[in-house]
Design a protein around this motif. Structure first.
Motif, PDB file in Angstrom:
ATOM      1  N   GLU A   1      12.993  75.936   3.854  1.00 50.19           N
ATOM      2  CA  GLU A   1      12.532  76.621   2.634  1.00 50.19           C
ATOM      3  C   GLU A   1      12.676  78.130   2.784  1.00 50.19           C
ATOM      4  OE1 GLU A   1       8.330  76.172   1.880  1.00 50.19           O
ATOM      5  OE2 GLU A   1       7.830  76.334   3.990  1.00 50.19           O
TER       6      GLU A   1
ATOM      7  N   TYR B   1      -1.941  86.463 -11.797  1.00 52.84           N
ATOM      8  CA  TYR B   1      -1.838  85.642 -10.589  1.00 52.84           C
ATOM      9  C   TYR B   1      -3.247  85.473 -10.032  1.00 52.84           C
ATOM     10  CZ  TYR B   1       0.104  84.188  -6.048  1.00 52.84           C
ATOM     11  OH  TYR B   1       0.447  83.498  -4.912  1.00 52.84           O
TER      12      TYR B   1
ATOM     13  N   SER C   1      10.885  82.098   2.522  1.00 51.22           N
ATOM     14  CA  SER C   1       9.662  82.605   3.164  1.00 51.22           C
ATOM     15  C   SER C   1       8.434  82.310   2.315  1.00 51.22           C
ATOM     16  CB  SER C   1       9.769  84.110   3.440  1.00 51.22           C
ATOM     17  OG  SER C   1       9.586  84.850   2.250  1.00 51.22           O
ATOM     18  N   SER C   2       8.614  82.190   1.006  1.00 53.04           N
ATOM     19  CA  SER C   2       7.499  81.807   0.140  1.00 53.04           C
ATOM     20  C   SER C   2       7.981  81.035  -1.077  1.00 53.04           C
ATOM     21  CB  SER C   2       6.685  83.036  -0.275  1.00 53.04           C
ATOM     22  OG  SER C   2       7.512  84.035  -0.760  1.00 53.04           O
ATOM     23  N   GLU C   3       9.035  80.258  -0.873  1.00 53.67           N
ATOM     24  CA  GLU C   3       9.577  79.431  -1.956  1.00 53.67           C
ATOM     25  C   GLU C   3      10.199  78.168  -1.351  1.00 53.67           C
ATOM     26  OE1 GLU C   3      11.317  82.237  -1.083  1.00 53.67           O
ATOM     27  OE2 GLU C   3      10.426  83.772  -2.350  1.00 53.67           O
TER      28      GLU C   3
ATOM     29  N   TYR D   1       1.820  82.095   7.577  1.00 53.02           N
ATOM     30  CA  TYR D   1       2.522  83.203   6.931  1.00 53.02           C
ATOM     31  C   TYR D   1       2.996  84.292   7.882  1.00 53.02           C
ATOM     32  CZ  TYR D   1       2.184  80.901   2.588  1.00 53.02           C
ATOM     33  OH  TYR D   1       2.369  79.970   1.606  1.00 53.02           O
TER      34      TYR D   1
ATOM     35  N   GLY E   1       8.865  78.766  -6.705  1.00 54.72           N
ATOM     36  CA  GLY E   1       7.516  79.050  -6.216  1.00 54.72           C
ATOM     37  C   GLY E   1       6.686  79.591  -7.368  1.00 54.72           C
ATOM     38  N   THR E   2       5.387  79.513  -7.218  1.00 49.81           N
ATOM     39  CA  THR E   2       4.519  80.040  -8.269  1.00 49.81           C
ATOM     40  C   THR E   2       4.831  81.510  -8.515  1.00 49.81           C
ATOM     41  OG1 THR E   2       2.815  78.489  -7.661  1.00 49.81           O
ATOM     42  CG2 THR E   2       2.096  80.446  -8.881  1.00 49.81           C
ATOM     43  N   ALA E   3       4.901  82.286  -7.444  1.00 44.00           N
ATOM     44  CA  ALA E   3       5.161  83.725  -7.603  1.00 44.00           C
ATOM     45  C   ALA E   3       6.621  83.955  -7.995  1.00 44.00           C
ATOM     46  CB  ALA E   3       4.816  84.455  -6.309  1.00 44.00           C
TER      47      ALA E   3
ATOM     48  N   ARG F   1      -4.562  71.066  -3.948  1.00 41.23           N
ATOM     49  CA  ARG F   1      -3.886  71.452  -2.700  1.00 41.23           C
ATOM     50  C   ARG F   1      -4.797  72.341  -1.848  1.00 41.23           C
ATOM     51  NH1 ARG F   1       1.913  74.157  -3.048  1.00 41.23           N
ATOM     52  NH2 ARG F   1       0.656  75.923  -3.722  1.00 41.23           N
TER      53      ARG F   1
ATOM     54  N   TYR G   1       8.343  88.424  -8.788  1.00 38.99           N
ATOM     55  CA  TYR G   1       7.995  88.476  -7.366  1.00 38.99           C
ATOM     56  C   TYR G   1       9.117  89.076  -6.529  1.00 38.99           C
ATOM     57  CZ  TYR G   1       6.389  86.565  -2.855  1.00 38.99           C
ATOM     58  OH  TYR G   1       5.975  86.392  -1.568  1.00 38.99           O
TER      59      TYR G   1
ATOM     60  N   LYS H   1      -1.582  75.030   2.959  1.00 39.01           N
ATOM     61  CA  LYS H   1      -1.181  76.413   2.678  1.00 39.01           C
ATOM     62  C   LYS H   1      -2.098  77.285   3.529  1.00 39.01           C
ATOM     63  CE  LYS H   1       0.070  79.311  -1.276  1.00 39.01           C
ATOM     64  NZ  LYS H   1       1.432  79.638  -0.881  1.00 39.01           N
TER      65      LYS H   1
ATOM     66  N   ARG I   1      -5.714  84.205  -6.947  1.00 35.96           N
ATOM     67  CA  ARG I   1      -5.698  83.985  -5.501  1.00 35.96           C
ATOM     68  C   ARG I   1      -7.058  83.508  -5.004  1.00 35.96           C
ATOM     69  NH1 ARG I   1      -2.625  85.861  -1.482  1.00 35.96           N
ATOM     70  NH2 ARG I   1      -1.130  84.615  -2.651  1.00 35.96           N
TER      71      ARG I   1
ATOM     72  N   GLY J   1       5.589  72.194  -2.525  1.00 36.53           N
ATOM     73  CA  GLY J   1       5.433  73.146  -3.629  1.00 36.53           C
ATOM     74  C   GLY J   1       5.186  72.480  -4.973  1.00 36.53           C
ATOM     75  N   ILE J   2       4.319  73.097  -5.736  1.00 33.80           N
ATOM     76  CA  ILE J   2       3.976  72.569  -7.058  1.00 33.80           C
ATOM     77  C   ILE J   2       5.084  72.936  -8.060  1.00 33.80           C
ATOM     78  CG2 ILE J   2       2.281  72.795  -8.936  1.00 33.80           C
ATOM     79  CD1 ILE J   2       0.223  73.114  -6.458  1.00 33.80           C
ATOM     80  N   THR J   3       5.691  74.087  -7.907  1.00 36.18           N
ATOM     81  CA  THR J   3       6.840  74.451  -8.752  1.00 36.18           C
ATOM     82  C   THR J   3       8.002  73.498  -8.457  1.00 36.18           C
ATOM     83  OG1 THR J   3       6.103  76.703  -8.315  1.00 36.18           O
ATOM     84  CG2 THR J   3       8.126  76.458  -9.592  1.00 36.18           C
TER      85      THR J   3
HETATM   86  N1  PPE Z   1       6.782  77.544   0.440  1.00 37.49           N
HETATM   87  C1  PPE Z   1       5.993  78.572   0.860  1.00 37.49           C
HETATM   88  C2  PPE Z   1       6.011  78.946   2.297  1.00 37.49           C
HETATM   89  C3  PPE Z   1       5.199  79.236  -0.073  1.00 37.49           C
HETATM   90  O1  PPE Z   1       4.416  80.230   0.341  1.00 37.49           O
HETATM   91  C4  PPE Z   1       5.229  78.860  -1.434  1.00 37.49           C
HETATM   92  C5  PPE Z   1       4.396  79.571  -2.453  1.00 37.49           C
HETATM   93  C6  PPE Z   1       6.073  77.789  -1.812  1.00 37.49           C
HETATM   94  C7  PPE Z   1       6.827  77.162  -0.845  1.00 37.49           C
HETATM   95  C8  PPE Z   1       6.125  77.281  -3.222  1.00 37.49           C
HETATM   96  O2  PPE Z   1       4.930  76.606  -3.563  1.00 37.49           O
HETATM   97  P1  PPE Z   1       4.377  76.560  -5.040  1.00 37.49           P
HETATM   98  O3  PPE Z   1       3.862  77.911  -5.390  1.00 37.49           O
HETATM   99  O4  PPE Z   1       3.330  75.521  -5.007  1.00 37.49           O
HETATM  100  O5  PPE Z   1       5.520  76.168  -5.909  1.00 37.49           O
HETATM  101  N2  PPE Z   1       4.083  80.933  -2.148  1.00 37.49           N
HETATM  102  C9  PPE Z   1       2.969  81.565  -2.807  1.00 37.49           C
HETATM  103  C10 PPE Z   1       2.566  82.860  -2.135  1.00 37.49           C
HETATM  104  C11 PPE Z   1       3.390  84.053  -2.384  1.00 37.49           C
HETATM  105  C12 PPE Z   1       2.766  85.315  -1.825  1.00 37.49           C
HETATM  106  O6  PPE Z   1       3.512  86.273  -1.574  1.00 37.49           O
HETATM  107  O7  PPE Z   1       1.534  85.389  -1.654  1.00 37.49           O
HETATM  108  C13 PPE Z   1       3.216  81.681  -4.300  1.00 37.49           C
HETATM  109  O8  PPE Z   1       4.342  81.570  -4.750  1.00 37.49           O
HETATM  110  O9  PPE Z   1       2.235  81.871  -5.023  1.00 37.49           O
END
Ligand code: PPE
Length: 304
Positions: free
Chosen positions: A192, A95, A194-196, A163, A254-256, A59, A128, A158, A97, A217-219
């Motif tokens: 969705e 985690y 804000s980060s999930e 953001y 979400g991953t986090a 990704r 998170y 991404k 990055r 999202g991968i999760t």
């Molecule tokens: N939507 C958004 C906008 C998003 O940022 C994330 C992950 C997801 C969906 C879920 O995607 P995935 O992690 O592939 O399942 N957000 C990342 C950033 C968080 C942060 O605060 O920085 C994360 O979960 O790692």
């Protein structure tokens, strides 16, 4: 974050954590053009392992491609840097990055002439959305901000710039006493968090938004697989905010944030007001996978 021990990879070398700095005229600092990933490593019986590393690296490469940024490193290098970030920082879980940004070689909106820089860091990161979020669930408000239209920012990337939208939404939600925001798309359908990503459960069926504006999202994809394996029906459809408040269960992925139950939306109780049985089942299966306790999904783990 800056005052820690450890190592960060920046443009070809592992630097002591405190020395991984950039110049004040860094292009991405001014215009937000770049992309990143968020990846978790978990402790397993055989030591730390990264969950779905290949998918995250893929990704990241796709994100750079969407932004037309030429990466100076290939997929194999990115994968080994993620592993090395866990190893060098002596983490049992954490985690990761990776970040792709444009440098201080020039300013002006057109980035032609700015070099591409790559950074990889890793640190411990717990729950998170707060200590009890995964167990007890969270309270969410529908945001007054819409998620990006795919012709405003291409939403499969991404991209750092997307953001600002997430930040506006989460700050508004927290200011109003909620834990997280739920964004609708520009047509008014659920997109969705804000980060999930978001799922709803109604009459035993697991539903997710059919939207082109949410991050892929991968999760989310993992949960889809796990739900099907558990014999549940999973379907993508346009979801409205009233379907969310009438759902039996709602959860964010979400991953986090991992799998976080939502127990209230816009001051309306979801289901019984407690995390529901489908959410619990998927949490159990998810955590078994990431900890290497599900023998059928060890291929999702990259041992360090
Ligand atoms: N939507 C958004 C906008 C998003 O940022 C994330 C992950 C997801 C969906 C879920 O995607 P995935 O992690 O592939 O399942 N957000 C990342 C950033 C968080 C942060 O605060 O920085 C994360 O979960 O790692």
């Amino acid at each position: 974050m800056q005052d820690r021990d450890g190592y960060i990879w920046l443009d070809g070398q592992w630097l002591p954590w405190r020395e991984a700095k950039v110049h004040a005229l860094t292009h991405t600092l001014h215009y937000g053009y770049g992309c990143f990933e968020g990846i978790r490593a978990y402790e397993t019986a055989n030591g730390p392992a990264i969950f779905r590393l290949d998918e995250h690296v893929r990704r990241l490469v796709d994100s750079a491609h969407i932004l037309a940024i030429d990466l100076p490193v290939d997929r194999a290098t990115l994968s080994s840097l993620c592993c090395e970030a866990i190893r060098r920082n002596e983490l049992r879980s954490g985690y990761i990055r990776p970040l792709v940004f444009l440098g201080a070689e020039k300013l002006g909106v057109d980035p032609a002439g700015a070099d591409t820089h790559v950074m990889v860091a890793a640190w411990p990161w717990g729950a998170y959305l707060g200590g009890n979020a995964i167990k007890d669930g969270i309270r969410v408000r529908v945001s007054s901000y819409a998620r990006h239209h795919p012709n405003v920012q291409m939403c499969r990337a991404k991209a750092i710039s997307t953001y600002a939208n997430s930040i506006l939404a989460v700050r508004e939600a927290r200011r109003d006493g909620y834990d997280e925001a739920l964004l609708l798309d520009t047509e008014g359908y659920v997109a969705e968090g804000s980060s999930e990503n978001v799922f709803i459960v109604r009459d035993g069926e697991v539903l997710q938004p059919e939207t082109t504006s949410a991050l892929d999202g991968i999760t989310r994809r993992t949960v889809e697989t796990l739900a099907r394996e558990a014999g549940l029906t999973v379907r993508a459809k346009r979801i409205t905010r009233d379907e969310v408040v009438c759902a039996d269960e709602v959860f964010l992925t979400g991953t986090a944030a991992e799998i976080t139950p939502v127990i209230e939306v816009d001051r309306r109780r979801i289901g019984t007001g407690q995390p529901g049985p489908v959410t619990r089942l998927l949490q159990q299966r998810y955590f078994a996978c990431v900890r290497g306790e599900d023998a059928s999904h060890t291929a999702w783990l990259t041992p360090i």
